[in-house]
Design a protein around this motif. Structure first.
Motif, PDB file in Angstrom:
ATOM      1  N   LEU A   1      17.024 -11.177 -34.309  1.00  0.00           N
ATOM      2  CA  LEU A   1      16.238 -10.231 -33.501  1.00  0.00           C
ATOM      3  C   LEU A   1      15.588  -9.167 -34.381  1.00  0.00           C
ATOM      4  O   LEU A   1      14.450  -8.736 -34.142  1.00  0.00           O
TER       5      LEU A   1
ATOM      6  N   ARG B   1      11.529  -8.493 -34.974  1.00  0.00           N
ATOM      7  CA  ARG B   1      10.915  -7.159 -34.803  1.00  0.00           C
ATOM      8  C   ARG B   1      10.062  -6.782 -36.015  1.00  0.00           C
ATOM      9  O   ARG B   1       9.007  -6.146 -35.883  1.00  0.00           O
TER      10      ARG B   1
ATOM     11  N   THR C   1       5.256  -7.671 -28.113  1.00  0.00           N
ATOM     12  CA  THR C   1       6.248  -8.127 -27.124  1.00  0.00           C
ATOM     13  C   THR C   1       7.095  -9.273 -27.662  1.00  0.00           C
ATOM     14  O   THR C   1       6.576 -10.179 -28.318  1.00  0.00           O
ATOM     15  N   LEU C   2       8.369  -9.215 -27.363  1.00  0.00           N
ATOM     16  CA  LEU C   2       9.270 -10.362 -27.549  1.00  0.00           C
ATOM     17  C   LEU C   2       9.610 -10.917 -26.170  1.00  0.00           C
ATOM     18  O   LEU C   2       9.989 -10.159 -25.269  1.00  0.00           O
TER      19      LEU C   2
ATOM     20  N   LEU D   1      19.631  -6.555 -27.552  1.00  0.00           N
ATOM     21  CA  LEU D   1      18.243  -6.125 -27.759  1.00  0.00           C
ATOM     22  C   LEU D   1      18.193  -4.671 -28.222  1.00  0.00           C
ATOM     23  O   LEU D   1      17.481  -4.335 -29.179  1.00  0.00           O
TER      24      LEU D   1
ATOM     25  N   TRP E   1      15.061  -3.183 -29.945  1.00  0.00           N
ATOM     26  CA  TRP E   1      14.067  -3.621 -28.964  1.00  0.00           C
ATOM     27  C   TRP E   1      14.317  -2.843 -27.677  1.00  0.00           C
ATOM     28  O   TRP E   1      15.465  -2.580 -27.310  1.00  0.00           O
ATOM     29  N   ARG E   2      13.247  -2.516 -26.951  1.00  0.00           N
ATOM     30  CA  ARG E   2      13.372  -1.834 -25.662  1.00  0.00           C
ATOM     31  C   ARG E   2      12.945  -2.799 -24.566  1.00  0.00           C
ATOM     32  O   ARG E   2      11.836  -3.347 -24.607  1.00  0.00           O
TER      33      ARG E   2
ATOM     34  N   ALA F   1      10.652  -7.570 -24.204  1.00  0.00           N
ATOM     35  CA  ALA F   1      11.019  -6.329 -24.881  1.00  0.00           C
ATOM     36  C   ALA F   1       9.918  -5.948 -25.859  1.00  0.00           C
ATOM     37  O   ALA F   1       9.110  -6.789 -26.285  1.00  0.00           O
ATOM     38  N   THR F   2       9.896  -4.665 -26.236  1.00  0.00           N
ATOM     39  CA  THR F   2       8.918  -4.174 -27.215  1.00  0.00           C
ATOM     40  C   THR F   2       9.674  -3.429 -28.308  1.00  0.00           C
ATOM     41  O   THR F   2      10.761  -2.883 -28.041  1.00  0.00           O
ATOM     42  N   PRO F   3       9.141  -3.414 -29.531  1.00  0.00           N
ATOM     43  CA  PRO F   3       9.862  -2.690 -30.590  1.00  0.00           C
ATOM     44  C   PRO F   3      10.054  -1.233 -30.209  1.00  0.00           C
ATOM     45  O   PRO F   3       9.103  -0.559 -29.779  1.00  0.00           O
TER      46      PRO F   3
END
Ligand code: SAM
Length: 221
Positions: free
Chosen positions: A129, A133, A141-142, A189, A194-195, A217-219
Motif C-alpha cells: 500500500l 501511494r 485514487t486507489l 489504509l 491513505w484516506r 482512497a486518496t493519499p
C-alpha cells in the motif's frame, strides 16, 4: 513455507487454469456483478494514467485501455504476464510485490489512479500500500476490490483462510488468503497514509448477497 510464499507459488501453479477460467467468464460473481463494478469504479476516477496492481491475465487492463485509459499492469506470475500481453496493448510488467515495494519507480508513474482487483491477498500489506501511494499523484485514487467481509463466512476476525477454487474446471492448487474485517481494511489504509473517500458494496443480482467490497482512497496530505 510462509503463507505469502504459498500465495505466489499458487499463482504460478494455477496461472493457466485461472487465465482459462477468466477468459471463459466462468466465475459467476464476476460475470454478474464485480467486473462491471470495478470498471465503473475506476472509470469514475479522474485522469488517464492507471496502474493495475496484480493484473493477472489482463482483462481489466484491456477494458480500461479500451475506455481510453493509459494503463500499466504488473503481476508476479510469468505465465499470467505472458497471457496479459496477448490480451491487451497496455504495458504489462513482470514484477512481484516485494520488488515493487523495494522500488516503486519500477512501474513508472506518477499515476492518476491505481487498482487492485482481488489482488491483495497477503497479511502484511503495508509495504504494498505504501509503494502504491508513492506512485499515485496527490489527489489521485486507489481502488481496491476484495471479498466482502460478510460474505466470507466463518468467524468475523482477521486470519488466514484457504481458497480451493471448488466448482471451477481443472486442477487447482489451494491458495491461502488473509481475511480482513471492514475495520481492519480501514486501519491498513490509514496506516499506509491513505484516506478512505468512498466505499461500495456490489450485490449479486440473483441472491441479493454482497458480491464484493470496493474501497476508494486518496493519499493523505
Ligand atoms: C485473484 S488474481 C486477480 C487478477 C486480476 N486482478 C483480475 O482481476 O483478474 C490475484 C493476482 O494477484 C497476483 N499476485 C498475488 N500476490 C502477488 C505478489 N506477491 N506479487 C505479484 N503478484 C501477485 C497473482 O499473480 C494474480 O494474478
Amino acid at each position: 513455507m510462509t503463507p505469502e510464499t504459498r500465495i505466489v507459488q499458487s499463482w504460478s501453479s494455477n496461472a493457466a487454469v485461472w487465465a482459462d477460467a477468466i477468459q471463459a467468464d466462468a466465475l459467476e460473481s464476476r460475470r454478474l456483478a464485480t467486473n462491471a463494478a470495478i470498471v465503473d469504479a475506476v472509470l469514475r476516477t479522474h485522469g488517464q494514467r492507471v496502474l493495475d496492481v496484480g493484473c493477472g491475465e489482463g482483462w481489466l487492463a484491456r477494458e480500461l485501455a479500451r475506455a481510453g485509459r493509459a494503463v500499466v499492469g504488473f503481476d508476479g506470475s510469468d505465465t499470467l504476464v505472458e497471457r496479459a500481453r496477448q490480451n491487451t496493448d497496455a504495458a504489462i510488467l513482470l514484477l512481484d510485490y516485494a520488488a515493487f515495494a523495494a522500488d516503486p519507480a519500477a512501474v513508472g508513474g506518477p499515476f492518476d489512479s491505481a487498482v487492485c482487483n482481488f489482488s491483495i491477498l497477503a497479511r502484511d500489506i503495508l509495504p504494498l500500500l505504501d509503494a502504491i501511494r508513492r506512485c499515485v499523484r496527490s489527489g489521485g485514487t486507489l481502488v481496491i476490490q476484495t471479498v466482502h467481509p460478510l460474505a466470507a463466512g466463518g468467524r468475523y476476525e482477521d486470519g488466514w483462510r484457504e481458497e480451493t477454487f471448488a466448482g471451477l474446471a481443472g486442477e487447482w492448487a489451494p491458495m491461502p488468503w488473509y481475511f480482513r474485517t471492514f475495520a481492519s481494511w480501514v486501519a491498513e489504509l490509514h496506516a499506509a497514509q491513505w484516506r478512505l473517500t468512498d466505499c461500495r458494496e456490489p450485490v449479486h443480482p440473483g441472491t441479493g448477497a454482497p458480491a464484493s467490497l470496493i474501497l476508494c482512497a486518496t493519499p493523505a496530505e
